[in-house]
Design a protein around this motif. Structure first.
Motif, mmCIF file in Angstrom:
data_model
loop_
_atom_site.group_PDB
_atom_site.id
_atom_site.type_symbol
_atom_site.label_atom_id
_atom_site.label_comp_id
_atom_site.label_asym_id
_atom_site.label_seq_id
_atom_site.Cartn_x
_atom_site.Cartn_y
_atom_site.Cartn_z
ATOM 1 N N SER A 182 0.822 -1.220 0.000
ATOM 2 C CA SER A 182 0.000 0.000 0.000
ATOM 3 C C SER A 182 0.848 1.257 0.000
ATOM 4 O O SER A 182 0.325 2.366 0.084
ATOM 5 N N SER A 183 2.161 1.095 -0.055
ATOM 6 C CA SER A 183 3.156 2.167 -0.153
ATOM 7 C C SER A 183 3.326 2.973 1.138
ATOM 8 O O SER A 183 4.013 3.989 1.142
ATOM 9 N N VAL A 184 2.732 2.519 2.235
ATOM 10 C CA VAL A 184 2.881 3.234 3.500
ATOM 11 C C VAL A 184 4.338 3.230 3.951
ATOM 12 O O VAL A 184 4.809 4.182 4.576
ATOM 13 N N GLU A 185 5.064 2.163 3.619
ATOM 14 C CA GLU A 185 6.444 2.042 4.058
ATOM 15 C C GLU A 185 7.440 2.337 2.943
ATOM 16 O O GLU A 185 8.636 2.097 3.085
ATOM 17 N N SER A 186 6.953 2.847 1.821
ATOM 18 C CA SER A 186 7.846 3.167 0.708
ATOM 19 C C SER A 186 8.685 4.396 1.021
ATOM 20 O O SER A 186 8.322 5.227 1.860
ATOM 21 N N MET A 187 9.799 4.523 0.324
ATOM 22 C CA MET A 187 10.641 5.699 0.459
ATOM 23 C C MET A 187 9.845 6.945 0.099
ATOM 24 O O MET A 187 9.980 7.993 0.719
ATOM 25 N N VAL A 188 8.988 6.802 -0.904
ATOM 26 C CA VAL A 188 8.063 7.866 -1.269
ATOM 27 C C VAL A 188 6.654 7.321 -1.069
ATOM 28 O O VAL A 188 6.169 6.530 -1.871
ATOM 29 N N VAL A 189 6.026 7.730 0.016
ATOM 30 C CA VAL A 189 4.686 7.242 0.321
ATOM 31 C C VAL A 189 3.735 7.616 -0.814
ATOM 32 O O VAL A 189 3.718 8.753 -1.271
ATOM 33 N N ILE A 249 -2.329 8.536 6.024
ATOM 34 C CA ILE A 249 -1.902 7.258 6.600
ATOM 35 C C ILE A 249 -2.944 6.689 7.563
ATOM 36 O O ILE A 249 -3.174 5.474 7.604
ATOM 37 N N GLN A 250 -3.596 7.543 8.336
ATOM 38 C CA GLN A 250 -4.597 7.057 9.285
ATOM 39 C C GLN A 250 -5.737 6.338 8.558
ATOM 40 O O GLN A 250 -6.221 5.294 9.010
ATOM 41 N N HIS A 251 -6.156 6.900 7.440
ATOM 42 C CA HIS A 251 -7.204 6.271 6.633
ATOM 43 C C HIS A 251 -6.732 4.934 6.087
ATOM 44 O O HIS A 251 -7.473 3.933 6.104
ATOM 45 N N VAL A 252 -5.489 4.896 5.621
ATOM 46 C CA VAL A 252 -4.920 3.659 5.085
ATOM 47 C C VAL A 252 -4.836 2.592 6.176
ATOM 48 O O VAL A 252 -5.162 1.419 5.953
ATOM 49 N N GLU A 253 -4.406 2.993 7.346
ATOM 50 C CA GLU A 253 -4.276 2.041 8.456
ATOM 51 C C GLU A 253 -5.618 1.419 8.824
ATOM 52 O O GLU A 253 -5.676 0.246 9.208
ATOM 53 N N GLN A 254 -6.690 2.181 8.706
ATOM 54 C CA GLN A 254 -8.023 1.639 8.990
ATOM 55 C C GLN A 254 -8.407 0.588 7.951
ATOM 56 O O GLN A 254 -8.966 -0.464 8.295
ATOM 57 N N ILE A 255 -8.092 0.850 6.687
ATOM 58 C CA ILE A 255 -8.367 -0.125 5.621
ATOM 59 C C ILE A 255 -7.564 -1.402 5.859
ATOM 60 O O ILE A 255 -8.077 -2.514 5.714
#
Length: 412
Positions: A113-120, A324-330
């Motif tokens: 989901s690219s949360v941990e990518s160098m470029v989010v 990121i908060q929205h992504v974490e919920q998904i």
């Protein structure tokens, strides 16, 4: 059954805890992956294995009954990277991120989901994760567990990119490199050498073509790939070895080969210069870098590396972090669904022998236990008994699985 997922592990080496130049030492040439990874899987007694390598991370997803501890990591590096020094092995062992069970699944969801990518927010990572799985599947390294994890991983990542703004105005490594080049006011008629025809360079060069650049020379180890990209760019294809004799000069080099050694040596660089002394630009997004460090020190060159792009990306992280908060919920919801589906799958695997067992019981009852009684019945009575046994057989096949799944659901 509940602990079966605890045999799933991820060992990750990323830009967050290691210089990308060090991560490059863990790169495995695609041509060598099947032989090395197959031997590694056997040596470490891994039930399943997936290898992911990008410009700023190397990760291993695997299934094993062994305890993953410092001893395991020591054997891990001995088996797969025997040429590493003891100092390097200690560095990697100390820097490894280790995830187990549902945490390994959560980590992979976050990576894709690219949360941990160098470029989010960069979308390239979902393709890289999918391709890594497909490559390992074709090498017969993966199995049922990783297959299930990957199906949910891709579904989750797609939902993230669709339902959030994390990829709005995306700034991938390719986009960052292009914007850096644009900021240098490079003329559109610049002579551009593309070294390596992989996904990253293909995306980069097409981006340049789209924005008006026209003079391209493409070099690649596999000439057919160089030819394909050159045709797309209306450029000229060359074998990688042709760098030694190329005599048409250049203004910009964009290189990303994935080779384990420097592709552009001092001698090759001097050949490419053809005596020109004006400032050149080299965008080197390979890990390890393709350009020999001596060239940077001794020549009039602007060197744009992955490390430089990482610094730029840190500023972008502040903007992307709002999503990121929205992504974490998904991801949280996806983990809940995965946990349910995984447990259901474990029930299915555990119960797959039930139908055969039921058939064996029925056969034994008819042919041995009640043989004489059945033989003494008239045809109409035997038909009724057959119907009763058929009905009972179907119920005994389905009911245990349904009951087991209900029990698991109540425990959630």
């Amino acid at each position: 059954m509940e602990n079966s997922l605890n045999t799933l592990h991820t060992i990750a080496f990323t830009h967050r805890n290691l210089p990308v130049s060090e991560i490059g030492n863990l790169h495995i040439d695609p041509n060598d992956q099947k032989e090395r990874l197959t031997a590694f899987q056997s040596a470490m007694n891994l039930e399943e294995l997936m290898f992911l390598s990008t410009c700023n991370r190397v990760e291993f997803l695997f299934v094993t009954e062994d305890i993953v501890d410092h001893r395991f990591l020591h054997e891990f590096f001995n088996a797969l990277y025997p040429k590493l020094s003891e100092t390097q092995r200690k560095l990697f062992a100390d820097s490894a991120e280790d995830y187990t069970g549902i945490h390994a699944v959560e980590h992979l969801f976050s990576v894709a989901s690219s949360v941990e990518s160098m470029v989010v927010g960069e979308r390239e990572i979902i393709t890289q994760v999918r391709n890594a799985f497909e490559d390992c599947r074709k090498m017969q390294l993966t199995g049922d567990t990783i297959r299930l994890v990957m199906r949910h991983t891709i579904e989750t990542a797609k939902k993230v990119y669709t339902e959030t703004n994390i990829a709005r105005r995306p700034v991938s490594v390719v986009s960052l490199a292009y914007h850096k080049l644009r900021d240098l006011n490079v003329p559109l008629d610049s002579r551009i050498l593309i070294i390596g025809a992989g996904v990253t360079n293909t995306n980069m060069s097409r981006f340049l073509r789209k924005h008006g650049f026209e003079q391209f020379h493409v070099f690649n180890r596999t000439f057919e790939k160089a030819e394909k990209l050159a045709n797309d760019l209306n450029g000229t294809a060359h074998k990688l070895s042709d760098l030694n004799t190329f005599d048409q000069g250049f203004d910009v080099i964009i290189t990303c080969t994935g080779a384990e050694k420097h592709i552009i040596t001092k001698e090759i660089y001097q050949q490419l210069l053809q005596g020109e002394t004006d400032r050149k630009i080299v965008i080197d997004i390979a890990i390890p870098q393709d350009l020999s460090p001596e060239i940077i020190a001794e020549n009039n060159v602007t060197h744009i590396s992955v490390e430089v792009l990482q610094e730029i990306s840190n500023a972008n992280l502040k903007e992307r972090s709002k999503e990121i908060q929205h992504v974490e919920q998904i991801i949280k919801e996806a983990l809940y669904e995965f946990d349910h589906n995984h447990k259901s799958r474990m029930v299915e695997l555990a119960m797959r022998s039930v139908p055969e067992k039921v058939k064996e019981i029925r056969s034994n009852a008819v042919e041995n236990v009640f043989h004489n009684e059945l033989a003494s019945m008239d045809s109409e009575s035997r038909e009724v008994v057959e119907k009763i046994m058929g009905y009972m057989e179907k119920k005994y096949m389905s009911m245990p699985m349904l009951m087991a799944k209900e029990i698991l659901l109540k425990k959630r």
